[in-house]
Design an enzyme around this catalytic site. Structure first.
Site, PDB file in Angstrom:
ATOM      1  N   GLY A  11       0.785  -1.233   0.000  1.00 33.30           N
ATOM      2  CA  GLY A  11       0.000   0.000   0.000  1.00 33.30           C
ATOM      3  C   GLY A  11       0.815   1.281   0.000  1.00 33.30           C
ATOM      4  O   GLY A  11       0.470   2.244  -0.687  1.00 33.30           O
ATOM      5  N   LYS A 211      -2.835  -9.850  -2.813  1.00 36.99           N
ATOM      6  CA  LYS A 211      -1.757  -9.686  -3.811  1.00 36.99           C
ATOM      7  C   LYS A 211      -0.467 -10.436  -3.430  1.00 36.99           C
ATOM      8  O   LYS A 211       0.345 -10.749  -4.302  1.00 36.99           O
ATOM      9  CB  LYS A 211      -1.457  -8.221  -4.108  1.00 36.99           C
ATOM     10  CG  LYS A 211      -0.910  -7.425  -2.951  1.00 36.99           C
ATOM     11  CD  LYS A 211       0.537  -7.099  -3.069  1.00 36.99           C
ATOM     12  CE  LYS A 211       1.103  -6.398  -1.881  1.00 36.99           C
ATOM     13  NZ  LYS A 211       0.538  -6.491  -0.569  1.00 36.99           N
TER      14      LYS A 211
END
Ligand SMILES: Nc1ncnc2c1ncn2[C@@H]1O[C@H](COP(=O)(O)OP(=O)(O)O)[C@@H](O)[C@H]1O
Ligand SMILES: NC(=O)OP(=O)(O)O
Length: 310
Positions: A11, A211
């Protein structure tokens, strides 16, 4: 010696809105191009939790308040997040490559990943997406939008959606072909758009694949030497955030499995990274997985820092 490396961007490599993302990808591009400049083949994967949540909420609100805006299903929001992030990332990489006079094309591959329609994850949403909310805001969202909202590791409340495991990357041959041709590929963004196979069709489902697990799958498919998971911390820790915190350097699969059993890695943050790292290191002799921060990626691959799982 040159290596084939799959990089999974967390992120902090992306920021929370278009303005922040444009700035973040500029610094993200530098350590990635450092690795390319040293002769490594690099394939990039990234998260999309904040972005797909933002897109989905925006689409819901827009279609609710304006009759000419259609409802946009969740898989389409996943696809939009891949395009939005890939667009910024590929331009930032292109710019950094040009600056250093490296002639390599960069492409984002819109990637679908097959999941099992019977995956138990569909009955148990765990993947946090979108923004953080207060307890009061969370209660309103649960009531008005029927979202499932949970407390996220002391950082506030977040919506959660199902997160099935990746089974197969649909576009794997395209990714391999582009990589072999020395192109820089951004693929399996946001873990890939989850789809289920029905005869000749691929049907998108409302979910977000982790992910870290999808990057691991990608790393196996392209026969990478290294899986590098870049996040906000330089090293994985035992007793994270406590007085007796201890950072880990090189550790064996056996040791990490013990530490998992002892509960050292937070579910939904460090645990999937460590599990993905184990899976990759176990998949073939000599494969290594490194968990470190974006800023330390180059030193990490030189063996100077990070947590290496072998
Ligand atoms: N044992 C641990 N060692 C290091 N970090 C940990 C550990 N357990 C939890 N964390 C937290 O996990 C975070 C990484 O997870 P997350 O923020 O979900 O990753 P991403 O970078 O993919 O968005 C770290 O920044 C740290 O705050
Ligand atoms: N898809 C995914 O794992 O996204 P985050 O890394 O943003 O949670």
């Amino acid at each position: 010696m040159s290596k084939r490396i799959v990089i999974a961007l967390g992120g902090n490599a992306l920021g929370n809105n278009p303005e922040e993302q444009l700035l973040a990808v500029k610094s993200t591009a530098k350590p990635i191009v450092d690795l390319i400049e040293e002769g490594n083949e690099v394939i990039i994967c990234h998260g999309n939790g904040p972005q797909v949540g933002m897109i989905n909420l925006a689409m819901e609100e827009a279609s609710k308040s304006n009759a000419i805006i259609p409802e946009i299903p969740f898989p389409e929001c996943n696809a939009m997040s891949q395009g939005y992030i890939g667009y910024h990332l590929q331009n930032a990489l292109r710019e950094e490559l040009i600056k250093r006079d490296i002639k390599k094309p960069v492409a984002t591959v819109i990637t679908q990943v097959i999941v099992d329609k019977n995956d138990t994850a569909f009955q148990n949403p765990t993947k946090p997406i979108g923004a953080f909310y207060t307890k009061e805001e969370a209660e309103i969202l649960e009531k008005e939008k029927s979202y499932v909202v949970v407390e996220d590791a002391g950082r506030g409340y977040r919506r959660v959606v199902p997160s099935p495991l990746p089974i197969r990357i649909v576009e794997e041959d395209i990714i391999k072909t582009l990589t072999k041709a020395s192109h820089i590929v951004i693929a399996v963004g946001g873990g890939g758009i989850p789809v289920i196979e029905e005869e000749n069709s691929l049907i998108g489902v409302s979910a977000v694949i982790d992910k870290d697990f999808a990057s691991e799958k990608l790393a196996e498919v392209v026969e990478a030497d290294y899986l590098i998971i870049l996040t906000a911390v330089e090293k994985v820790a035992l007793n994270y955030g406590k007085e007796n915190e201890k950072f880990l350097d090189t550790i064996s699969i056996y040791e990490v499995k013990q530490y998992i059993k002892e509960g050292h890695f937070a579910r939904g943050s460090m645990l999937p990274k460590v599990e993905a790292a184990i899976k990759f290191a176990e998949s073939k002799e000599g494969r290594k997985a490194l968990i470190t921060s974006l800023e330390k990626a180059k030193e990490g691959i030189e063996g100077k820092t990070g947590t290496l799982i072998v």
